[in-house]
Design a protein around this motif. Structure first.
Motif, PDB file in Angstrom:
ATOM      1  N   GLY A  12       0.752  -0.828  -0.111  1.00  0.00           N
ATOM      2  CA  GLY A  12      -0.315  -0.315   0.233  1.00  0.00           C
ATOM      3  C   GLY A  12       1.000   1.328  -0.286  1.00  0.00           C
ATOM      4  O   GLY A  12       2.267   1.258   0.601  1.00  0.00           O
ATOM      5  N   GLY A  13       0.664   2.695  -0.744  1.00  0.00           N
ATOM      6  CA  GLY A  13       0.578   3.380  -0.804  1.00  0.00           C
ATOM      7  C   GLY A  13       1.356   4.211   0.886  1.00  0.00           C
ATOM      8  O   GLY A  13       2.166   4.565   0.680  1.00  0.00           O
ATOM      9  N   SER A  14       0.408   3.605   1.682  1.00  0.00           N
ATOM     10  CA  SER A  14       1.266   4.599   3.122  1.00  0.00           C
ATOM     11  C   SER A  14       2.370   4.101   3.670  1.00  0.00           C
ATOM     12  O   SER A  14       3.463   4.526   4.389  1.00  0.00           O
ATOM     13  CB  SER A  14       0.259   4.190   3.943  1.00  0.00           C
ATOM     14  N   VAL A  17       5.326   4.901   1.530  1.00  0.00           N
ATOM     15  CA  VAL A  17       5.751   6.542   1.408  1.00  0.00           C
ATOM     16  C   VAL A  17       6.044   6.474   2.703  1.00  0.00           C
ATOM     17  O   VAL A  17       7.453   7.098   3.736  1.00  0.00           O
ATOM     18  CB  VAL A  17       4.734   7.569   2.205  1.00  0.00           C
ATOM     19  N   HIS A 120      -3.385   8.755   5.498  1.00  0.00           N
ATOM     20  CA  HIS A 120      -3.218   9.078   3.989  1.00  0.00           C
ATOM     21  C   HIS A 120      -4.639   8.309   3.331  1.00  0.00           C
ATOM     22  O   HIS A 120      -4.172   8.798   1.884  1.00  0.00           O
ATOM     23  CB  HIS A 120      -1.745   7.272   3.987  1.00  0.00           C
ATOM     24  N   GLY A 121      -5.880   8.114   3.501  1.00  0.00           N
ATOM     25  CA  GLY A 121      -6.404   8.094   3.323  1.00  0.00           C
ATOM     26  C   GLY A 121      -7.601   7.438   4.132  1.00  0.00           C
ATOM     27  O   GLY A 121      -8.717   8.191   4.765  1.00  0.00           O
ATOM     28  N   THR A 122      -7.818   6.208   3.068  1.00  0.00           N
ATOM     29  CA  THR A 122      -9.078   5.790   3.738  1.00  0.00           C
ATOM     30  C   THR A 122      -8.930   5.545   5.775  1.00  0.00           C
ATOM     31  O   THR A 122     -10.545   4.950   5.721  1.00  0.00           O
ATOM     32  CB  THR A 122      -9.259   3.894   3.003  1.00  0.00           C
ATOM     33  N   VAL A 150      -1.627  14.074   3.843  1.00  0.00           N
ATOM     34  CA  VAL A 150      -1.122  13.702   2.160  1.00  0.00           C
ATOM     35  C   VAL A 150      -0.975  14.969   1.572  1.00  0.00           C
ATOM     36  O   VAL A 150      -0.701  15.352   0.822  1.00  0.00           O
ATOM     37  CB  VAL A 150      -0.601  12.300   1.922  1.00  0.00           C
ATOM     38  N   ASN A 173       3.002  13.441  -0.401  1.00  0.00           N
ATOM     39  CA  ASN A 173       4.082  12.459  -0.811  1.00  0.00           C
ATOM     40  C   ASN A 173       5.325  13.039  -1.644  1.00  0.00           C
ATOM     41  O   ASN A 173       4.894  13.876  -1.737  1.00  0.00           O
ATOM     42  CB  ASN A 173       3.427  11.685  -1.855  1.00  0.00           C
ATOM     43  N   ALA A 280     -12.053   7.701  -4.997  1.00  0.00           N
ATOM     44  CA  ALA A 280     -11.259   8.286  -3.740  1.00  0.00           C
ATOM     45  C   ALA A 280      -9.424   8.297  -4.139  1.00  0.00           C
ATOM     46  O   ALA A 280      -9.301   7.128  -3.945  1.00  0.00           O
ATOM     47  CB  ALA A 280     -11.829   8.134  -2.527  1.00  0.00           C
ATOM     48  N   GLU A 281      -8.816   9.055  -3.390  1.00  0.00           N
ATOM     49  CA  GLU A 281      -7.560   8.814  -3.533  1.00  0.00           C
ATOM     50  C   GLU A 281      -7.304  10.199  -3.057  1.00  0.00           C
ATOM     51  O   GLU A 281      -7.267  11.660  -3.059  1.00  0.00           O
ATOM     52  CB  GLU A 281      -7.317   9.280  -4.990  1.00  0.00           C
ATOM     53  N   SER A 282      -6.918  10.538  -1.819  1.00  0.00           N
ATOM     54  CA  SER A 282      -6.324  11.642  -0.764  1.00  0.00           C
ATOM     55  C   SER A 282      -4.550  12.374  -1.982  1.00  0.00           C
ATOM     56  O   SER A 282      -4.826  13.272  -0.935  1.00  0.00           O
ATOM     57  CB  SER A 282      -5.145  10.721   0.058  1.00  0.00           C
ATOM     58  N   PHE A 283      -4.137  11.661  -2.057  1.00  0.00           N
ATOM     59  CA  PHE A 283      -2.691  12.009  -2.871  1.00  0.00           C
ATOM     60  C   PHE A 283      -3.093  11.272  -4.272  1.00  0.00           C
ATOM     61  O   PHE A 283      -3.184  11.497  -5.351  1.00  0.00           O
ATOM     62  CB  PHE A 283      -1.533  11.552  -1.766  1.00  0.00           C
ATOM     63  N   GLY A 284      -2.607  10.430  -4.232  1.00  0.00           N
ATOM     64  CA  GLY A 284      -2.443   9.549  -5.570  1.00  0.00           C
ATOM     65  C   GLY A 284      -0.825   9.817  -6.219  1.00  0.00           C
ATOM     66  O   GLY A 284      -0.363  10.308  -6.752  1.00  0.00           O
ATOM     67  N   MET A 285      -0.025   8.828  -5.437  1.00  0.00           N
ATOM     68  CA  MET A 285       1.319   8.254  -4.957  1.00  0.00           C
ATOM     69  C   MET A 285       1.575   8.323  -6.360  1.00  0.00           C
ATOM     70  O   MET A 285       2.258   8.425  -7.291  1.00  0.00           O
ATOM     71  CB  MET A 285       2.094   7.001  -3.711  1.00  0.00           C
TER      72      MET A 285
HETATM   73  O1  GMT Z   1      -6.060   4.410   1.775  1.00  0.00           O
HETATM   74  C1  GMT Z   1      -5.580   3.643   1.179  1.00  0.00           C
HETATM   75  O2  GMT Z   1      -6.389   3.099   0.176  1.00  0.00           O
HETATM   76  C2  GMT Z   1      -4.778   2.890   2.108  1.00  0.00           C
HETATM   77  C3  GMT Z   1      -3.441   4.095   1.539  1.00  0.00           C
HETATM   78  C4  GMT Z   1      -1.975   2.844   1.558  1.00  0.00           C
HETATM   79  O3  GMT Z   1      -1.743   2.534   2.445  1.00  0.00           O
HETATM   80  O4  GMT Z   1      -1.600   2.646   0.671  1.00  0.00           O
HETATM   81  O5  GMT Z   1      -3.341   4.521   0.074  1.00  0.00           O
HETATM   82  C5  GMT Z   1      -3.365   6.193   0.616  1.00  0.00           C
HETATM   83  O6  GMT Z   1      -2.244   6.651   0.539  1.00  0.00           O
HETATM   84  C6  GMT Z   1      -1.353   6.828  -0.471  1.00  0.00           C
HETATM   85  C7  GMT Z   1       0.200   7.160   0.257  1.00  0.00           C
HETATM   86  O7  GMT Z   1       0.172   8.390   0.958  1.00  0.00           O
HETATM   87  C8  GMT Z   1      -2.028   8.049  -1.090  1.00  0.00           C
HETATM   88  O8  GMT Z   1      -1.195   8.178  -2.418  1.00  0.00           O
HETATM   89  C9  GMT Z   1      -3.274   7.692  -1.373  1.00  0.00           C
HETATM   90  O9  GMT Z   1      -4.067   8.705  -2.469  1.00  0.00           O
HETATM   91  C10 GMT Z   1      -4.474   7.015  -0.502  1.00  0.00           C
HETATM   92  N1  GMT Z   1      -5.104   6.167  -1.092  1.00  0.00           N
HETATM   93  C11 GMT Z   1      -6.526   6.483  -1.050  1.00  0.00           C
HETATM   94  O10 GMT Z   1      -6.566   7.394  -0.652  1.00  0.00           O
HETATM   95  C12 GMT Z   1      -7.506   6.141  -1.288  1.00  0.00           C
END
Ligand code: GMT
Length: 374
Positions: A12-14, A17, A120-122, A150, A173, A280-285
């Protein structure tokens, strides 16, 4: 500085990072202690300043089926913080990490150990909003010594969803432009089709929020007009459905499911277009890594994506589910090489200017210092 970092160690993106941050800080001379149930998947270097502490969850019949990971993590955090004399515990993804860090602090009865939580997002938009987690997520945020989000969008969502006026620093990010850059050829060349075929790429954890069936739908429309192939990178719950669909539609020789590849930068950097049609995407790494690799991005106008992709300049942003519109924009870019390259160059320039690892990592370091001083 001695810093503990906790994240989900999967792809996962978190976790990405957190790992890249730890590596960057270690290279600057900080002592980094990753604390999780497995080594983070992107932790691929041996470094004298990087240490890993595994959290083991002892099983017991009474714990079936829910062994208390949050507690085992808190215990390991307290142990590492005490023996390694940590200044900061930086947790990525609020649930349950912020709570474990708070408990570790209570176990140690230490005001010196500072807890930073990065949202990070969800953890905010989905899981954290669920009634079963909302109060404890809000609590975890409010008892942290420092909180980062982020994107501006995520900061606002946090304030709205949790009705909190906790101060939140936005630290975006970041990307290493030496790693994510244009690659003219790579080990997977044979899958990239004959000369003249375009390559579209999608990278994600294949969760419903990523809408990967939209990726396939867009590609189907594009490939009818532009000879092309699609690289699907990553893994997750929606992969089987998408693979089955591609088999049924006889797309198997055009759509490649590569799983979690070690040479992500080569695949992304030799693509012509990147697709991220997320709900949805809080950032989009993943979008940032594509932009830095000179690859234009077609994404949704969702969450923090407008802070990453400049609509009409480094890619296009369309409404969620508008696969028709996305395909039309994709065809527009893929049939005009001059425009595609110009967009790609602009994408790299802007993304590196805003999100260079050397610019963003010091922002975290400055936050640690500020929090330690208070
Ligand atoms: O929120 C998630 O789906 C999980 C999270 C992860 O751990 O992969 O992703 C989020 O964190 C990333 C790093 O900061 C962001 O780039 C992604 O946009 C974010 N995903 C969402 O918001 C869906």
């Amino acid at each position: 500085m001695r810093i503990g970092i906790t994240c989900y160690p999967t792809f996962g993106g978190s976790g990405v990072v957190a790992t890249e941050l730890g590596i960057a800080l270690a290279k600057r001379g900080d002592d980094i202690h990753f604390i999780s149930y497995a080594p983070p998947s992107r932790l691929n270097i041996l470094h004298e300043h990087i240490h890993f502490h595994e959290v083991t969850v002892t099983s017991y019949p009474l714990f079936d089926p829910y062994p208390p990971y949050t507690l085992a993590l808190a215990t390991k955090m307290a142990e590492v913080a005490a023996y390694e004399k940590l200044d900061v515990l930086h947790v990525h993804y609020a649930i349950p990490h912020a709570i474990s860090a708070y408990l570790a602090k209570q176990i140690l009865r230490s005001a010196e150990l500072k807890v930073i939580t990065t949202l990070h997002g969800t953890d905010i938009t989905l899981v954290g909003r669920d009634a079963s987690y909302l109060p404890i997520t809000k609590f975890g945020i409010e008892v942290s010594d420092g909180v980062t989000a982020v994107s501006q969008w995520l900061k606002q969502e946090t304030a709205n969803n949790f009705d909190t006026d906790k101060a939140i620093d936005v630290i975006p990010n970041f990307v290493d432009p030496d790693r994510f850059r244009r690659h003219e050829s790579n080990a997977f060349c044979h899958m990239f089709g004959s000369k003249g075929e375009k390559v579209l790429t999608h990278v994600s954890n294949f969760r419903p929020v990523k809408r990967i069936m939209d990726v396939i739908e867009v590609f189907e429309k594009v490939t009818r007009v532009v000879p092309s192939r699609l690289m699907m990178v990553g893994d997750g719950p929606d992969r089987s459905r998408a693979e089955a669909y591609c088999r049924e539609r006889r797309l198997r020789d055009r759509v490649f499911f590569l799983g979690n590849v070690p040479n992500l930068e080569e695949i992304v950097g030799s693509s012509d277009l990147f697709l991220l049609p997320s709900e949805a995407e809080s950032f989009g790494m993943a979008a940032l890594e594509a932009l830095a690799s000179e690859v234009p991005v077609i994404a949704t106008r969702a969450g923090g994506l407008p802070e990453v992709v400049d609509d009409g300049e480094t890619g296009y942003l369309l409404p969620v589910g508008d696969t028709e519109g996305m395909a039309a924009r994709a065809i527009e870019i893929l049939t005009d090489d001059g425009r595609r390259r110009a967009m790609g160059k602009q994408a790299r320039e802007r993304s590196v200017d805003r999100f260079h690892v050397a610019k963003v990592v010091p922002e975290y370091r400055a936050l640690y210092e500020r929090v330690i001083e208070t």
